[in-house]
Each structure stands twice: as structure tokens, then as C-alpha cells.
Design a protein around this motif. Structure first.
Motif, PDB file in Angstrom:
ATOM      1  N   VAL A 181       0.839  -1.200   0.000  1.00  0.00           N
ATOM      2  CA  VAL A 181       0.000   0.000   0.000  1.00  0.00           C
ATOM      3  C   VAL A 181       0.876   1.254   0.000  1.00  0.00           C
ATOM      4  CG1 VAL A 181      -1.832   1.245   1.220  1.00  0.00           C
ATOM      5  CG2 VAL A 181      -1.746  -1.265   1.326  1.00  0.00           C
ATOM      6  N   ALA A 182       0.423   2.280  -0.686  1.00  0.00           N
ATOM      7  CA  ALA A 182       1.076   3.594  -0.642  1.00  0.00           C
ATOM      8  C   ALA A 182       0.033   4.670  -0.913  1.00  0.00           C
ATOM      9  CB  ALA A 182       2.205   3.685  -1.669  1.00  0.00           C
ATOM     10  N   HIS A 183       0.152   5.805  -0.258  1.00  0.00           N
ATOM     11  CA  HIS A 183      -0.757   6.916  -0.573  1.00  0.00           C
ATOM     12  C   HIS A 183      -0.126   7.747  -1.679  1.00  0.00           C
ATOM     13  CE1 HIS A 183       1.376  10.359   1.394  1.00  0.00           C
ATOM     14  NE2 HIS A 183       1.883   9.413   2.163  1.00  0.00           N
ATOM     15  N   LEU A 207       5.905   0.983  -5.634  1.00  0.00           N
ATOM     16  CA  LEU A 207       4.728   0.110  -5.756  1.00  0.00           C
ATOM     17  C   LEU A 207       4.473  -0.249  -7.225  1.00  0.00           C
ATOM     18  CD1 LEU A 207       1.462   0.186  -3.803  1.00  0.00           C
ATOM     19  CD2 LEU A 207       1.299   0.312  -6.288  1.00  0.00           C
ATOM     20  N   LEU A 208       4.552   0.728  -8.132  1.00  0.00           N
ATOM     21  CA  LEU A 208       4.289   0.452  -9.546  1.00  0.00           C
ATOM     22  C   LEU A 208       5.346  -0.473 -10.141  1.00  0.00           C
ATOM     23  CD1 LEU A 208       3.190   3.990 -10.832  1.00  0.00           C
ATOM     24  CD2 LEU A 208       1.735   2.068 -10.147  1.00  0.00           C
ATOM     25  N   GLU A 209       6.590  -0.306  -9.743  1.00  0.00           N
ATOM     26  CA  GLU A 209       7.639  -1.180 -10.271  1.00  0.00           C
ATOM     27  C   GLU A 209       7.505  -2.591  -9.700  1.00  0.00           C
ATOM     28  OE1 GLU A 209      11.125  -2.175 -12.548  1.00  0.00           O
ATOM     29  OE2 GLU A 209       9.404  -0.823 -12.713  1.00  0.00           O
ATOM     30  N   LEU A 210       7.073  -2.717  -8.454  1.00  0.00           N
ATOM     31  CA  LEU A 210       6.823  -4.041  -7.872  1.00  0.00           C
ATOM     32  C   LEU A 210       5.705  -4.756  -8.627  1.00  0.00           C
ATOM     33  CD1 LEU A 210       7.041  -3.295  -4.030  1.00  0.00           C
ATOM     34  CD2 LEU A 210       8.671  -4.616  -5.392  1.00  0.00           C
ATOM     35  N   ILE A 211       4.681  -4.011  -9.009  1.00  0.00           N
ATOM     36  CA  ILE A 211       3.594  -4.592  -9.800  1.00  0.00           C
ATOM     37  C   ILE A 211       4.141  -5.179 -11.099  1.00  0.00           C
ATOM     38  CG2 ILE A 211       1.571  -4.016 -11.208  1.00  0.00           C
ATOM     39  CD1 ILE A 211       0.709  -2.070  -9.025  1.00  0.00           C
ATOM     40  N   ILE A 229      -1.542 -11.216  -3.941  1.00  0.00           N
ATOM     41  CA  ILE A 229      -1.007  -9.919  -3.520  1.00  0.00           C
ATOM     42  C   ILE A 229      -1.994  -8.831  -3.925  1.00  0.00           C
ATOM     43  CG2 ILE A 229       0.900  -8.284  -3.640  1.00  0.00           C
ATOM     44  CD1 ILE A 229       2.759 -10.523  -4.306  1.00  0.00           C
ATOM     45  N   LEU A 230      -2.334  -7.984  -2.978  1.00  0.00           N
ATOM     46  CA  LEU A 230      -3.223  -6.847  -3.193  1.00  0.00           C
ATOM     47  C   LEU A 230      -2.382  -5.569  -3.220  1.00  0.00           C
ATOM     48  CD1 LEU A 230      -5.955  -5.284  -3.183  1.00  0.00           C
ATOM     49  CD2 LEU A 230      -5.947  -5.529  -0.679  1.00  0.00           C
ATOM     50  N   PHE A 231      -2.490  -4.792  -4.297  1.00  0.00           N
ATOM     51  CA  PHE A 231      -1.791  -3.511  -4.413  1.00  0.00           C
ATOM     52  C   PHE A 231      -2.820  -2.387  -4.300  1.00  0.00           C
ATOM     53  CE2 PHE A 231       0.948  -6.511  -6.610  1.00  0.00           C
ATOM     54  CZ  PHE A 231       2.212  -6.169  -6.146  1.00  0.00           C
ATOM     55  N   VAL A 232      -2.510  -1.401  -3.454  1.00  0.00           N
ATOM     56  CA  VAL A 232      -3.464  -0.314  -3.199  1.00  0.00           C
ATOM     57  C   VAL A 232      -2.750   1.033  -3.229  1.00  0.00           C
ATOM     58  CG1 VAL A 232      -5.298   0.538  -1.703  1.00  0.00           C
ATOM     59  CG2 VAL A 232      -4.662  -1.880  -1.612  1.00  0.00           C
ATOM     60  N   LEU A 233      -3.310   1.978  -3.969  1.00  0.00           N
ATOM     61  CA  LEU A 233      -2.897   3.378  -3.910  1.00  0.00           C
ATOM     62  C   LEU A 233      -4.046   4.169  -3.297  1.00  0.00           C
ATOM     63  CD1 LEU A 233      -1.085   3.971  -7.334  1.00  0.00           C
ATOM     64  CD2 LEU A 233      -0.056   4.020  -5.052  1.00  0.00           C
ATOM     65  N   THR A 234      -3.793   4.797  -2.184  1.00  0.00           N
ATOM     66  CA  THR A 234      -4.856   5.490  -1.452  1.00  0.00           C
ATOM     67  C   THR A 234      -4.726   6.992  -1.594  1.00  0.00           C
ATOM     68  OG1 THR A 234      -3.554   5.475   0.593  1.00  0.00           O
ATOM     69  CG2 THR A 234      -5.078   3.644   0.238  1.00  0.00           C
ATOM     70  N   SER A 235      -5.874   7.664  -1.594  1.00  0.00           N
ATOM     71  CA  SER A 235      -5.911   9.119  -1.626  1.00  0.00           C
ATOM     72  C   SER A 235      -6.178   9.652  -0.215  1.00  0.00           C
ATOM     73  CB  SER A 235      -6.993   9.595  -2.587  1.00  0.00           C
ATOM     74  OG  SER A 235      -6.946  10.986  -2.746  1.00  0.00           O
ATOM     75  N   ALA A 236      -6.070  10.972  -0.069  1.00  0.00           N
ATOM     76  CA  ALA A 236      -6.265  11.634   1.234  1.00  0.00           C
ATOM     77  C   ALA A 236      -5.336  11.045   2.289  1.00  0.00           C
ATOM     78  CB  ALA A 236      -7.723  11.542   1.681  1.00  0.00           C
ATOM     79  N   GLY A 237      -4.150  10.627   1.852  1.00  0.00           N
ATOM     80  CA  GLY A 237      -3.179  10.095   2.802  1.00  0.00           C
ATOM     81  C   GLY A 237      -2.644  11.164   3.727  1.00  0.00           C
ATOM     82  N   ASN A 365      19.056   6.311  -6.901  1.00  0.00           N
ATOM     83  CA  ASN A 365      19.816   5.108  -6.543  1.00  0.00           C
ATOM     84  C   ASN A 365      19.235   4.455  -5.296  1.00  0.00           C
ATOM     85  OD1 ASN A 365      21.633   5.295  -8.682  1.00  0.00           O
ATOM     86  ND2 ASN A 365      22.976   6.674  -7.552  1.00  0.00           N
ATOM     87  N   ARG A 366      18.797   5.298  -4.381  1.00  0.00           N
ATOM     88  CA  ARG A 366      18.191   4.770  -3.160  1.00  0.00           C
ATOM     89  C   ARG A 366      16.831   4.139  -3.449  1.00  0.00           C
ATOM     90  NH1 ARG A 366      18.486   8.186   2.475  1.00  0.00           N
ATOM     91  NH2 ARG A 366      18.134   6.439   3.890  1.00  0.00           N
ATOM     92  N   VAL A 367      16.074   4.758  -4.334  1.00  0.00           N
ATOM     93  CA  VAL A 367      14.782   4.195  -4.734  1.00  0.00           C
ATOM     94  C   VAL A 367      14.981   2.822  -5.364  1.00  0.00           C
ATOM     95  CG1 VAL A 367      12.825   4.465  -6.308  1.00  0.00           C
ATOM     96  CG2 VAL A 367      13.654   6.430  -5.019  1.00  0.00           C
ATOM     97  N   LYS A 368      15.941   2.713  -6.276  1.00  0.00           N
ATOM     98  CA  LYS A 368      16.213   1.437  -6.948  1.00  0.00           C
ATOM     99  C   LYS A 368      16.671   0.379  -5.951  1.00  0.00           C
ATOM    100  CE  LYS A 368      17.619   4.014 -11.059  1.00  0.00           C
ATOM    101  NZ  LYS A 368      18.789   4.498 -11.836  1.00  0.00           N
ATOM    102  N   LEU A 369      17.507   0.781  -4.996  1.00  0.00           N
ATOM    103  CA  LEU A 369      17.964  -0.168  -3.979  1.00  0.00           C
ATOM    104  C   LEU A 369      16.795  -0.671  -3.140  1.00  0.00           C
ATOM    105  CD1 LEU A 369      20.436  -1.522  -2.584  1.00  0.00           C
ATOM    106  CD2 LEU A 369      20.473   0.448  -1.025  1.00  0.00           C
ATOM    107  N   ASN A 370      15.885   0.231  -2.796  1.00  0.00           N
ATOM    108  CA  ASN A 370      14.723  -0.168  -1.993  1.00  0.00           C
ATOM    109  C   ASN A 370      13.766  -1.058  -2.780  1.00  0.00           C
ATOM    110  OD1 ASN A 370      15.597   1.172   0.307  1.00  0.00           O
ATOM    111  ND2 ASN A 370      14.599   3.093  -0.267  1.00  0.00           N
ATOM    112  N   ILE A 371      13.657  -0.816  -4.097  1.00  0.00           N
ATOM    113  CA  ILE A 371      12.858  -1.715  -4.937  1.00  0.00           C
ATOM    114  C   ILE A 371      13.459  -3.115  -4.902  1.00  0.00           C
ATOM    115  CG2 ILE A 371      12.174  -2.255  -7.317  1.00  0.00           C
ATOM    116  CD1 ILE A 371      12.069   0.766  -7.836  1.00  0.00           C
TER     117      ILE A 371
END
Length: 508
Positions: A181-183, A207-211, A229-237, A365-371
Motif C-alpha cells: 500500500v502507498a498513498h 509500488l508500480l515497479e513491484l507490480i 497480492i493486493l496492491f493499493v494506492l490510497t488518496s487523502a493520505g 539510486n536509493r529508490v532502486k535499492l529499496n525496490i
């Protein structure tokens, strides 16, 4: 947007044009717009004093990065201060440009010269010339702002977007479910500026790259998988994760009953070179809770193999809390085991500190490492790989599409995710849903009405700047014209005749 011109142009009638003379904020701000370089502010009390000054308006200038930690803390304090005050003068914000910097330095230099002039010894000849004395030679910076009249919008039609990766059931009963999940919204007291590139643009990208990565495995190896696996993008986070709360209220019982673990992604692209990650949770899993225990064990081993320092941060959740700092807390309140993975070691303290004015870039680079860390962990979990023997991304670095990650980053930097810009039907929301629909099963978008806050449309506009002479010149010209006309009148009538006509006119 700033345009530096010498001749004024006409604006359309749809704009409300506001006119000011510019002033350096430490100088004479009486009936002027005070330009404030935020890099010159050292403490919040300076802002408080400025708001109470005699300025007609304030223009805050956000300098170019990189931004030190202490500056981000000051920006955070300023945003909270502005959100809590009723301010009776216009306040504007703009990012620094070369043109704006030139104008600012010009006003600053004028202030410094005036300040040095006041400190000259008394025996120094400071007599002004006649032209200087009557204030004709001096030029001013004239600021013209074309701002549309803001319109109140009390209700917003926001939405959550979600979808599944499903595997055939091996037992005839529904598979257990893991949720990612991510807002996807951003919010600031200065509505049109904060992009939230790290918070939470980085969460969206991951989240999108994991999908994309995991959908290939579910397509080719679905018979080996035992989890959905359930992927969720939430608003009003940024509004206490109201969208997450509504998503859970509307969640099908067949999903919520099988939801065994939720991993929320938040602020995972912070600038900096350290590889620290923090897993924020409300409680540690109990011994019989197999799924989270297995995942945490894999997280620990994967982070060690990848040279990442993973820290667990426990924070108790209270049902009566007004402010919700982490998204997983909405799940924890419903007794769903969950956690938030972030580069941040501490929770946010206010809704207006999530998206700072300085959050305009991320460490790719940090984003890619976390993916890689999350994908590696999930793959080992789903396929029961031995953590001590397999390191998938060392064998196949192409699993993460770096061009796709960079493209999404550039897109987010140019796209506003302020609530008004992400209502259902907006281009950004449609792009997200189309992405979900391309890779996932049962992709859905659930809309909800959000009216917890009042939002105003049309908060941004253009500023044009002109070099002008003092308005006193107009008075001198008027006086000269009157003298000229009087001279012609006397010439035509003669002195005695002119005097007689004047007396006659006054007597009437």
C-alpha cells in the motif's frame, strides 16, 4: 513564473491584478511587498515579526537545493506556523529563478547602500543633488501579480485505486493475501508548490515497479504460488489517511478475512547516501503469526546481504489519536498486522510537515535499492528460496527497469498531486488506473466524497516586474502642465484680464 520587463502589458479581465513596489524584507516594507529569501531566515520568530510588520504583502523565495537538514526543519516550522494563523495580508511563495535572484539582490544592495549611508560620519558631505532631492532619479521595482480570484470548493471526489495478483488455490479455499500500500497525494499549506517527490512519490514509484516485476512471475509461475497480492494506492493520505480508512470500511469481507499482512511504503527516496531503512510497526508479531514472522526473518537476512541497515521502530497505536502519522496505523486499528517501510526514523508530527516545499527531488539510486530489497524479499517469501544461497538481483540486475523508474520520477516532478488535481477523472488518476489495469486482475477505482477540509482553486499566477520611476514624477508633471496652461492663459488675456477673470471665477 517571473517575467522581468520594462514596459507594462495588458492583462485579461479574468485576472485580478495586484500591484506592489518591491522591498528587501529587512528594509522599509511600509506599503510594499517584502521579498524574503528563506535562506536568510534563521529562526521562526523572524517570520512572525514580518507577518506583523507594515508590509502590504510577503513573497517568500524558496532557494535552490540541496537543502541541509536544519533548513528543512525551518521550512517545516514555517508551514505549521502558517497553517495555524489567520494572516491579514497576501502571502506568496515562489521557487528561486535566476531572474528572481537578480531582482532580490538588487533590492538587497539598495538596502545595504542605504544602511551604509546612514552610518557615514557627520563631516562627510552627504548633500543631495536637486534631482536626487526631488526624487526623480530614483527607480523602483514594480511587481504586478495576476492572480485569479480563488474559488472555494467544499467537496472533492477522491478515489482509491487497487488490484490483485492472484494464484490458483491449491486447497479450494481462498489464498491468504499480502497487501502492498502507498498513498499517492501531496498536501501543503502552499497548495500548488509542494510536489512531495519523496513523500510519497517514491512510494508510488516503488509500488508500480513491484507490480511490473511480480506480475511476470504470477503469469509464468502461478501454479507454484500460494499467496495473492493486493496492491493499493490510497488518496487523502496526508489528511490522516482518510482514504485508507474508507478503503478498509468498503473492503470485501472475503478479502479482509484473508489479509495476513500489509506493508505500507512511505518516503523511500530521501536524498543522502546512507542505506538505513526503518520498519515502523504497532506491535511485533506473535509466535503463531507465521506470515509476518517469516517475512521479518527474510527482511533481516536480505537487508544484511544487501548492506542495508534495517531498524524496527515500535509505536503504540491509540484509537482516539487525532493525528495519524503512519498509514499502517489505520490497518492496526482493525487488528490487521501491518507496518510502514520508510527512510524516516521518526513519524511526522503534523499534516503540513509531510510535504515540504523543499521536497522536490529524490535519490534514484536509493529508490532502486529499496525496490530491489522489497522485491528480493517478496520473491524469497513467495518461492521459499534459501536466503543464504540465493540473491536474485545479483544474478539478474535487469529485473528492475531503471529507465522506467527514471521516467516515473520525471513525471511525478512535473505533476501536482494536490487534492484538487487528483479528483476522479483527472489525467494522473487515469494514468494510475490504466497502469493497474495493464498488469493486475480486478483493478478497481473506488471514489469517495471528501469534505473534511475546505480547498480553494486557482491559487497560483504570474508575477511581472517593471523598472519604474517614483509616482512623485506624475505630480511634478501635473504641476508643470498647470503652470504651462496658466502661462498661455495669461498670454492670451493679458495680466490684468487674467487677474480679472480669476477674481470673477472665484466670486461666483
Amino acid at each position: 513564473m517571473f517575467q522581468y520587463e520594462k514596459n507594462e502589458t495588458q492583462y485579461g479581465s479574468q485576472y485580478s491584478v495586484l500591484n506592489y513596489l518591491g522591498s528587501y524584507f529587512k528594509g522599509d516594507c511600509l506599503r510594499k511587498i517584502a521579498l524574503v529569501g528563506l535562506n536568510e531566515i534563521t529562526k521562526l520568530s523572524e517570520i512572525e515579526a514580518l507577518v506583523k510588520s507594515n508590509a502590504n504583502a510577503i513573497l517568500f523565495i524558496v532557494p535552490k537545493g540541496p537543502y541541509p537538514k536544519i533548513f528543512n526543519e525551518l521550512i517545516s516550522q514555517i508551514q505549521v506556523f502558517l497553517s495555524q494563523q489567520t494572516i491579514y495580508l497576501p502571502v506568496y511563495f515562489a521557487y528561486e529563478t535566476d531572474e528572481l535572484k537578480t531582482l532580490y539582490n538588487q533590492l538587497k544592495d539598495e538596502y545595504e547602500k542605504e544602511k551604509r549611508g546612514e552610518k557615514k560620519p557627520t563631516n562627510v558631505n552627504t548633500r543631495k543633488t536637486f534631482m536626487e532631492y526631488i526624487n526623480i532619479k530614483e527607480t523602483y521595482l514594480h511587481f504586478s501579480l495576476n492572480i485569479k480570484e480563488p474559488k472555494l470548493k467544499k467537496k472533492l471526489n477522491l478515489e482509491n485505486i487497487y488490484g490483485f495478483l492472484e494464484a490458483p488455490s491449491q486447497t479450494g479455499t481462498p489464498n491468504p493475501i499480502i497487501a502492498i500500500v502507498a498513498h499517492y497525494d501531496s498536501l501543503g499549506v502552499i497548495s500548488d508548490l509542494p510536489q512531495g517527490v519523496d513523500s510519497n512519490g517514491s512510494g508510488i514509484i516503488i509500488l508500480l515497479e513491484l507490480i511490473r516485476i511480480l506480475s511476470k512471475l504470477y503469469e509464468n509461475y502461478e501454479s507454484m504460488l500460494k499467496y495473492d497480492i493486493l496492491f493499493v494506492l490510497t488518496s487523502a493520505g496526508n489528511e490522516n489517511f482518510k482514504g485508507t480508512d474508507i478503503f478498509l470500511n468498503n473492503l470485501d469481507p472475503s478479502v479482509s478475512e484473508n489479509l495476513q499482512y500489509v506493508l505500507c511504503l512511505d518516503s523511500l527516496g530521501a536524498l543522502g547516501e546512507d542505506n538505513n531503512l526503518y520498519l515502523h510497526l504497532s506491535r511485533y508479531p506473535r509466535e503463531y503469526e507465521v506470515t509476518p514472522n517469516k517475512l521479518y526473518n527474510i527482511f533481516n537476512l536480505t537487508s544484511k546481504n544487501m548492506g542495508i541497515e534495517l531498524n524496527y521502530v515500535k509505536k503504540k497505536v491509540f484509537l482516539t489519536e487525532d493525528f495519524v502519522p503512519w498509514e499502517h496505523e489505520q490497518f492496526s486499528k482493525r487488528k490487521i498486522i501491518s507496518a510502514t517501510l520508510s527512510n524516516l526514523d521518526k513519524p511526522y508530527e503534523n499534516i503540513f510537515t509531510r510535504n515540504l516545499l523543499t521536497d522536490v527531488d529524490m535519490n534514484l539510486n536509493r529508490v532502486k535499492l529499496n525496490i530491489k530489497f522489497i522485491a528480493e524479499s517478496l520473491l524469497k517469501f513467495l518461492f521459499d528460496f534459501d536466503n543464504t544461497k540465493y540473491n536474485i538481483f545479483k544474478e539478474d540486475e535487469t529485473l528492475v527497469d531503471e529507465k522506467n523508474v527514471e521516467s516515473m520520477s520525471n513525471y511525478l516532478k512535473k505533476t501536482s498531486r494536490f487534492p484538487l488535481a487528483i479528483e476522479r477523472g483527472s489525467k494522473f488518476n487515469n494514468d494510475l488506473f490504466n497502469y493497474f489495469n495493464s498488469y493486475l486482475q480486478k483493478a478497481k477505482r473506488d471514489s469517495f466524497e471528501f469534505n473534511d477540509y475546505n480547498f480553494y482553486e486557482n491559487n497560483s499566477g504570474d508575477i511581472k516586474v517593471y523598472m519604474v520611476k517614483s509616482k512623485i514624477i506624475d505630480l511634478y508633471l501635473l504641476f508643470a502642465i498647470l503652470v504651462y496652461l496658466f502661462g498661455i492663459f495669461v498670454y492670451i488675456k493679458g495680466f490684468k484680464g487674467a487677474l480679472r477673470d480669476i477674481k470673477s471665477g472665484l466670486s461666483e
